[in-house]
Design a protein around this motif. Sequence first.
Motif, PDB file in Angstrom:
ATOM      1  N   VAL A 191      89.991  19.525  39.185  1.00 17.30           N
ATOM      2  CA  VAL A 191      89.507  20.889  39.408  1.00 17.30           C
ATOM      3  C   VAL A 191      88.033  20.891  39.793  1.00 17.30           C
ATOM      4  O   VAL A 191      87.611  21.634  40.695  1.00 17.30           O
ATOM      5  N   LEU A 192      87.225  20.049  39.147  1.00 19.02           N
ATOM      6  CA  LEU A 192      85.810  19.963  39.497  1.00 19.02           C
ATOM      7  C   LEU A 192      85.626  19.556  40.955  1.00 19.02           C
ATOM      8  O   LEU A 192      84.776  20.099  41.669  1.00 19.02           O
ATOM      9  N   ALA A 193      86.426  18.588  41.397  1.00 17.27           N
ATOM     10  CA  ALA A 193      86.347  18.152  42.798  1.00 17.27           C
ATOM     11  C   ALA A 193      86.742  19.271  43.739  1.00 17.27           C
ATOM     12  O   ALA A 193      86.135  19.453  44.815  1.00 17.27           O
ATOM     13  N   THR A 194      87.754  20.054  43.356  1.00 20.32           N
ATOM     14  CA  THR A 194      88.194  21.187  44.181  1.00 20.32           C
ATOM     15  C   THR A 194      87.105  22.248  44.275  1.00 20.32           C
ATOM     16  O   THR A 194      86.817  22.768  45.358  1.00 20.32           O
ATOM     17  N   ILE A 195      86.483  22.566  43.134  1.00 19.42           N
ATOM     18  CA  ILE A 195      85.418  23.573  43.115  1.00 19.42           C
ATOM     19  C   ILE A 195      84.217  23.103  43.931  1.00 19.42           C
ATOM     20  O   ILE A 195      83.627  23.871  44.702  1.00 19.42           O
ATOM     21  N   ALA A 196      83.851  21.824  43.783  1.00 23.50           N
ATOM     22  CA  ALA A 196      82.687  21.288  44.488  1.00 23.50           C
ATOM     23  C   ALA A 196      82.850  21.381  45.998  1.00 23.50           C
ATOM     24  O   ALA A 196      81.864  21.539  46.729  1.00 23.50           O
ATOM     25  N   ALA A 197      84.075  21.298  46.474  1.00 23.02           N
ATOM     26  CA  ALA A 197      84.328  21.335  47.919  1.00 23.02           C
ATOM     27  C   ALA A 197      84.309  22.746  48.494  1.00 23.02           C
ATOM     28  O   ALA A 197      84.226  22.910  49.715  1.00 23.02           O
ATOM     29  N   VAL A 198      84.368  23.755  47.616  1.00 25.30           N
ATOM     30  CA  VAL A 198      84.529  25.132  48.096  1.00 25.30           C
ATOM     31  C   VAL A 198      83.379  26.046  47.691  1.00 25.30           C
ATOM     32  O   VAL A 198      82.897  26.847  48.496  1.00 25.30           O
ATOM     33  N   MET A 199      82.912  25.923  46.468  1.00 28.51           N
ATOM     34  CA  MET A 199      82.030  26.931  45.881  1.00 28.51           C
ATOM     35  C   MET A 199      80.559  26.530  45.958  1.00 28.51           C
ATOM     36  O   MET A 199      80.224  25.355  45.835  1.00 28.51           O
ATOM     37  N   ASP A 200      79.700  27.518  46.112  1.00 26.52           N
ATOM     38  CA  ASP A 200      78.255  27.322  46.095  1.00 26.52           C
ATOM     39  C   ASP A 200      77.787  27.321  44.643  1.00 26.52           C
ATOM     40  O   ASP A 200      77.714  28.370  43.998  1.00 26.52           O
ATOM     41  N   SER A 201      77.459  26.139  44.121  1.00 24.71           N
ATOM     42  CA  SER A 201      77.066  26.035  42.717  1.00 24.71           C
ATOM     43  C   SER A 201      75.604  26.392  42.488  1.00 24.71           C
ATOM     44  O   SER A 201      75.102  26.253  41.363  1.00 24.71           O
ATOM     45  N   ASN A 202      74.909  26.862  43.533  1.00 22.75           N
ATOM     46  CA  ASN A 202      73.550  27.356  43.341  1.00 22.75           C
ATOM     47  C   ASN A 202      73.541  28.758  42.739  1.00 22.75           C
ATOM     48  O   ASN A 202      72.501  29.218  42.254  1.00 22.75           O
ATOM     49  N   LEU A 203      74.681  29.436  42.798  1.00 25.71           N
ATOM     50  CA  LEU A 203      74.795  30.764  42.203  1.00 25.71           C
ATOM     51  C   LEU A 203      75.289  30.646  40.766  1.00 25.71           C
ATOM     52  O   LEU A 203      76.066  29.740  40.444  1.00 25.71           O
ATOM     53  N   PRO A 204      74.880  31.559  39.881  1.00 24.86           N
ATOM     54  CA  PRO A 204      75.446  31.570  38.526  1.00 24.86           C
ATOM     55  C   PRO A 204      76.956  31.762  38.590  1.00 24.86           C
ATOM     56  O   PRO A 204      77.459  32.489  39.454  1.00 24.86           O
ATOM     57  N   THR A 205      77.665  31.120  37.682  1.00 19.03           N
ATOM     58  CA  THR A 205      79.135  31.148  37.696  1.00 19.03           C
ATOM     59  C   THR A 205      79.659  31.622  36.349  1.00 19.03           C
ATOM     60  O   THR A 205      79.155  31.220  35.298  1.00 19.03           O
ATOM     61  N   ILE A 206      80.691  32.475  36.400  1.00 17.40           N
ATOM     62  CA  ILE A 206      81.383  32.941  35.195  1.00 17.40           C
ATOM     63  C   ILE A 206      82.840  32.508  35.294  1.00 17.40           C
ATOM     64  O   ILE A 206      83.478  32.707  36.330  1.00 17.40           O
ATOM     65  N   LEU A 207      83.355  31.909  34.226  1.00 22.23           N
ATOM     66  CA  LEU A 207      84.763  31.525  34.150  1.00 22.23           C
ATOM     67  C   LEU A 207      85.504  32.530  33.277  1.00 22.23           C
ATOM     68  O   LEU A 207      85.070  32.830  32.161  1.00 22.23           O
ATOM     69  N   ILE A 208      86.604  33.070  33.782  1.00 19.38           N
ATOM     70  CA  ILE A 208      87.460  33.969  33.006  1.00 19.38           C
ATOM     71  C   ILE A 208      88.777  33.237  32.799  1.00 19.38           C
ATOM     72  O   ILE A 208      89.503  32.964  33.767  1.00 19.38           O
ATOM     73  N   CYS A 209      89.094  32.912  31.542  1.00 14.19           N
ATOM     74  CA  CYS A 209      90.156  31.945  31.251  1.00 14.19           C
ATOM     75  C   CYS A 209      91.219  32.534  30.336  1.00 14.19           C
ATOM     76  O   CYS A 209      90.903  33.170  29.320  1.00 14.19           O
ATOM     77  N   HIS A 210      92.466  32.271  30.679  1.00 13.08           N
ATOM     78  CA  HIS A 210      93.579  32.649  29.814  1.00 13.08           C
ATOM     79  C   HIS A 210      94.181  31.405  29.181  1.00 13.08           C
ATOM     80  O   HIS A 210      94.513  30.443  29.877  1.00 13.08           O
ATOM     81  N   SER A 211      94.276  31.414  27.856  1.00 13.72           N
ATOM     82  CA  SER A 211      94.984  30.401  27.099  1.00 13.72           C
ATOM     83  C   SER A 211      94.519  28.977  27.416  1.00 13.72           C
ATOM     84  O   SER A 211      93.348  28.641  27.251  1.00 13.72           O
ATOM     85  N   TYR A 212      95.427  28.119  27.916  1.00 16.82           N
ATOM     86  CA  TYR A 212      95.090  26.728  28.249  1.00 16.82           C
ATOM     87  C   TYR A 212      93.929  26.667  29.241  1.00 16.82           C
ATOM     88  O   TYR A 212      93.161  25.693  29.247  1.00 16.82           O
ATOM     89  N   GLY A 213      93.763  27.701  30.065  1.00 16.54           N
ATOM     90  CA  GLY A 213      92.649  27.729  31.012  1.00 16.54           C
ATOM     91  C   GLY A 213      91.306  27.618  30.319  1.00 16.54           C
ATOM     92  O   GLY A 213      90.354  27.034  30.862  1.00 16.54           O
ATOM     93  N   GLY A 214      91.196  28.169  29.098  1.00 23.71           N
ATOM     94  CA  GLY A 214      89.955  28.049  28.337  1.00 23.71           C
ATOM     95  C   GLY A 214      89.708  26.626  27.873  1.00 23.71           C
ATOM     96  O   GLY A 214      88.564  26.152  27.857  1.00 23.71           O
ATOM     97  N   LEU A 215      90.778  25.926  27.482  1.00 22.05           N
ATOM     98  CA  LEU A 215      90.642  24.513  27.101  1.00 22.05           C
ATOM     99  C   LEU A 215      90.194  23.688  28.308  1.00 22.05           C
ATOM    100  O   LEU A 215      89.349  22.798  28.190  1.00 22.05           O
ATOM    101  N   LEU A 216      90.771  23.991  29.468  1.00 23.64           N
ATOM    102  CA  LEU A 216      90.385  23.276  30.688  1.00 23.64           C
ATOM    103  C   LEU A 216      88.917  23.536  31.021  1.00 23.64           C
ATOM    104  O   LEU A 216      88.195  22.618  31.433  1.00 23.64           O
ATOM    105  N   ALA A 217      88.445  24.770  30.836  1.00 27.48           N
ATOM    106  CA  ALA A 217      87.041  25.090  31.107  1.00 27.48           C
ATOM    107  C   ALA A 217      86.115  24.253  30.224  1.00 27.48           C
ATOM    108  O   ALA A 217      85.110  23.708  30.693  1.00 27.48           O
ATOM    109  N   LYS A 218      86.459  24.147  28.932  1.00 28.88           N
ATOM    110  CA  LYS A 218      85.627  23.349  28.029  1.00 28.88           C
ATOM    111  C   LYS A 218      85.655  21.879  28.413  1.00 28.88           C
ATOM    112  O   LYS A 218      84.623  21.190  28.374  1.00 28.88           O
ATOM    113  N   ARG A 219      86.829  21.395  28.796  1.00 23.86           N
ATOM    114  CA  ARG A 219      86.930  19.988  29.181  1.00 23.86           C
ATOM    115  C   ARG A 219      86.183  19.722  30.496  1.00 23.86           C
ATOM    116  O   ARG A 219      85.613  18.642  30.692  1.00 23.86           O
ATOM    117  N   MET A 220      86.165  20.685  31.400  1.00 23.65           N
ATOM    118  CA  MET A 220      85.400  20.536  32.641  1.00 23.65           C
ATOM    119  C   MET A 220      83.909  20.378  32.337  1.00 23.65           C
ATOM    120  O   MET A 220      83.214  19.561  32.951  1.00 23.65           O
TER     121      MET A 220
END
Length: 372
Positions: free
Chosen positions: A101-130
């Motif tokens: 997922v990190l590789a996918t985001i790096a190829a698409v998103m501008d990480s110079n902007l502040p980012t907010i993650l909105i996560c449901h269930s397992y998605g929150g675990l993935l956010a922490k692991r990222m």
Amino acid sequence: MGLLSSLNALFNPVKKSEQAPTELFLLADAGSTSRLNIIFIHGLSGHYADTWQLTGSETPGWLKWITAAVPETRIYSLSYRLAMSNRAGGSMPIGARSINVLATIAAVMDSNLPTILICHSYGGLLAKRMLQTSLDLATEYEPIAKSIKGIVFLGTPNSGSPLADYLAGFRLITNSSVAVDELRDNQPELVELNNWFRNRLSKLDINILVFYETMQTHGLLVVDQTSANPGIPGVNPIGIDADHLDLPKPITEDVRVKRVQAFIKQIAGVAPPKQQFSPIQRIISSTDTDLPATVRRIRREASKRPHDDELQDALDYAARLRIPSDVDRPRLSYDMSRPLSGRMPWYLRVVINLILFGALVLLASKAIELFR
């Protein structure tokens, strides 16, 4: 998690040709005026659009509510393979998925902007692991971790779910995926991940918002209040009158929507300031010792809000002060009731003031002659 959302998937395998790769869908884009990124991350057996009911910016839903609060936003939703059964496609282990997922985001998103993650269930675990992966293992993705300024957790099982234990117990029937094993109640890896998150969060500039379900899903509370609580000081989870499947999809602008809107505004820097001083007044009222730090804070705010004229005027004013570092500086007075005039250069302002002063002197001399 959506563990009960589609039991048919246990016996109706997804064809390989239908298994979409990991993809970050751009659903709303403010273009060059964008001031932050938002990424929706679904849970087990979830969908990048259906989990959230992301139906479009014109109909009631997250897209309309978020863009109404902060129009200058890029909104993404993550799609990735996360099935509860191997017959339905299975899943990657969470560590491997985090890099994917990190590789996918790096190829698409501008990480110079502040980012907010909105996560449901397992998605929150993935956010922490990222976060853990990008900071401690795959540091080439550290800019993404540093761009994350907020995480919204909706029903995230920080210490696991009893439903995962139930499904794992019927492995011969369900052929449950590795993701189900990762979600088992009090799984040591989950406890370790949450401990890492709590300890590291104090060193990261990340705001947290937590919601949890209070209604059962088909007779079972999938993620209870205890598991949904990450145990972070000052963060009080909010109970919602919804089951696990409906938790991420409000149908009206309820407390979930209003709190998320305020959360996004705060991070985007568009919430009303708590202090009453304008940026220029903050500079004028600062002591000689505090002034450099005040200017640095205003500069950071201006980097997040490049179109804010008050912040830019304050920086122009600070530049004209030529703040010394080791000697006393003369404090300049400024009429706080009169804002600086846009982007007009200082020398033009001096010329205009001299012309006005000359005109006043001329008018005064004429008035004196009339009364002689």
